[in-house]
Design an enzyme around this catalytic site. Sequence first.
Site, PDB file in Angstrom:
ATOM      1  N   HIS A   1       1.158  -1.466   0.074  1.00 25.83           N
ATOM      2  CA  HIS A   1      -0.224  -0.122   0.127  1.00 25.83           C
ATOM      3  C   HIS A   1       0.711   1.246  -0.044  1.00 25.83           C
ATOM      4  CE1 HIS A   1      -3.677   2.065   1.527  1.00 25.83           C
ATOM      5  NE2 HIS A   1      -2.819   3.123   1.393  1.00 25.83           N
ATOM      6  N   GLU A   2       1.929   1.755   1.282  1.00 30.37           N
ATOM      7  CA  GLU A   2       2.574   2.454   1.096  1.00 30.37           C
ATOM      8  C   GLU A   2       3.970   2.387  -0.069  1.00 30.37           C
ATOM      9  OE1 GLU A   2       2.119   5.224   2.779  1.00 30.37           O
ATOM     10  OE2 GLU A   2       0.822   3.668   4.931  1.00 30.37           O
TER      11      GLU A   2
ATOM     12  N   HIS B   1       1.391   4.527  -2.353  1.00 33.75           N
ATOM     13  CA  HIS B   1       2.073   6.101  -2.952  1.00 33.75           C
ATOM     14  C   HIS B   1       2.994   6.421  -2.965  1.00 33.75           C
ATOM     15  CE1 HIS B   1      -1.753   6.409  -0.401  1.00 33.75           C
ATOM     16  NE2 HIS B   1      -1.663   5.706   0.267  1.00 33.75           N
TER      17      HIS B   1
ATOM     18  N   HIS C   1       3.531   6.364  -7.000  1.00 34.37           N
ATOM     19  CA  HIS C   1       3.043   7.103  -7.434  1.00 34.37           C
ATOM     20  C   HIS C   1       3.419   8.615  -7.703  1.00 34.37           C
ATOM     21  CE1 HIS C   1      -0.756   8.813  -7.586  1.00 34.37           C
ATOM     22  NE2 HIS C   1      -0.474   9.927  -8.724  1.00 34.37           N
TER      23      HIS C   1
END
Length: 633
Positions: free
Chosen positions: A424-425, A428, A431
Amino acid sequence: MRFFPLVMTGVLFAGTVLAAPMAADGISKPKNTRRVPMNQVLKRNDVPAEHSWKLEDLFPNQEAWDREYQEVKEALQKVGAFHGKLKDAASIKQCFELEDTISLHMERLYVYANMKHHEDTAEPTYQALSDKASKLSVETGEALSFISPEILSLSDDALHKLINDPELSFYKRTLEEMLREKQHVLSKSEEALLAQVGNLSQAPGTIFSMLNNADLKFPKVKNEQGEEVELTHGRYIQFLESRNREVRKEAFQAMYATYSKNKNTIGATLAANVTKNIFYSKVRKYPSTLEMSLYGDNIDKAVYTNLIDTIHEALPLMHRYMELRKKLLKVDELHMYDLFAPLVDEFKMDITYEQAQATVKESLKPLGQDYLNILQEGFDNRWIDIYENEGKRNGAYSWGAYGTHPYVLLNHKDNLNSMFTLTHEIGHAIHSYLSDESQKYRYAQYTIFLAEVASTLNEALLMDYMLKKSTDPKEKMYLLTYYMDQFRTTVFRQTMFAEFEKIIHEKAEQGESLTPQEFSKIYYDLNVLYYGKGMVVDKDIEMEWARIPHFYNSFYVYKYATGFSAATSFAKQILEEGQPAVERYLGFLKSGGSDYSINILKRAGVDMSTPEPIKQAMDVFKGLLEQMEQLAK
């Protein structure tokens, strides 16, 4: 000045990354690393370097930070030369260039100071540095606050000419945004006054953070071995995942009893935050705090209300899942402390970081080699702070400053949740990496509305990989349970949070008082609505509002639910179409804030202006539920 976003995960507890040499199989493996026992929390000075992020990549030492701080102070003195001069393209261009320079360096100072503070929130040196950076940020905002109102004091005809002036072509989007927001921008003197209020506006969140992370102390509870272990933010979810119901119950009750003892203080901070929001919405002439919060992303209020309405329609599926959970746990009553309990007998997934890293890398192969290369760079070069230590900020987030690679803060435990938080991180972080690499500073930062898409897409690909690989019915049930709980926590629960925020702000806007008792009643009633009659909604849960840091970044949490829905759609396209969908998705990651969020998603193939992506996500949830029901027969 560009906003400094701190992108936090919707999952409270996180995974880990170790910097290590490459092995022959291409998987990073640890070298001379040591595990930290579950019942031991290290002091920050005792954390091994390989387990910590390398903030030296941002500033090599404190002296470098001090020099850049002074440079910003000096640059702010140059801003005054533009007062009263922003009438022609040349002057506006020079002013924007200076604004970008100041903002970029201010961002670097602010991010570094706060990440150092988050390493140990009780450490006074970095409390002071964080405060120093915050004050400079407010000073910077005040110094630059005249720019928008001065440009917007020009006639509409003059503004349209500037928008179409070739000399300002790079700033066309900025000028168009100014024109769109013109009705909410005040006079120069009023904007300067609001900028000075900045320090006061940060107080509710700052006070809550200090209380929650540094001062709040939890009692000791018994673990599965009967040992007395201190309850912490980082350990709480592990206790709730225990197979021993008494362990779950004791941790649950101890957590909320602690918050209940502090309900008046925390209630006052949350009420103050709502009051602050109403103040800004009124002085800036927005119809409501909700519409003010959505305006920056150019998101229609219907997107927010459609989410709540669509999830309300799907609540029977949630209630059905609760009934299935009760059946699988073989209990007469399902309690709130049973929501994370494992549903598969004698099946426990202990996943070391090394295994998590390898699995995450395999699962992200559909995104292509370029994406995997960035992933490996982060693993090998200490982008990530791994374990919990005394005073460390709880939870997980991705953050950083333009011009330097992103960073990730985690509080790792060896479990499935940690592995999903890792991916998940990383979503981020990559991105941010691709946006910064592809866009100039002014347009590199994507909106928070888009932020949860990339992180949740990674989770969807990881789950798809694991479900396809699984042959053990117990493992499959375990994975399905985890995925269902991702829907529960990221779509249903975050929507419940969003509805809570909407209700408390509307009550305050109508002149009603917000007491801790009122917060608790609203929150308890929402839990009854969302979880249904098949669930015993324990009285303790009424205090959960008091431990949610997201409520101090108001009207933020709905983006987890919309992001999850968009990610579900992207994952489907990537897995079914292959390279064309990957190219569209990578284009999305590289877009930064170069257009409105809704438009960026539309170009990539997902239309969030309709409730359809949310309905599609609910269809997936229903399919997963049916698979679980079949396995449970």
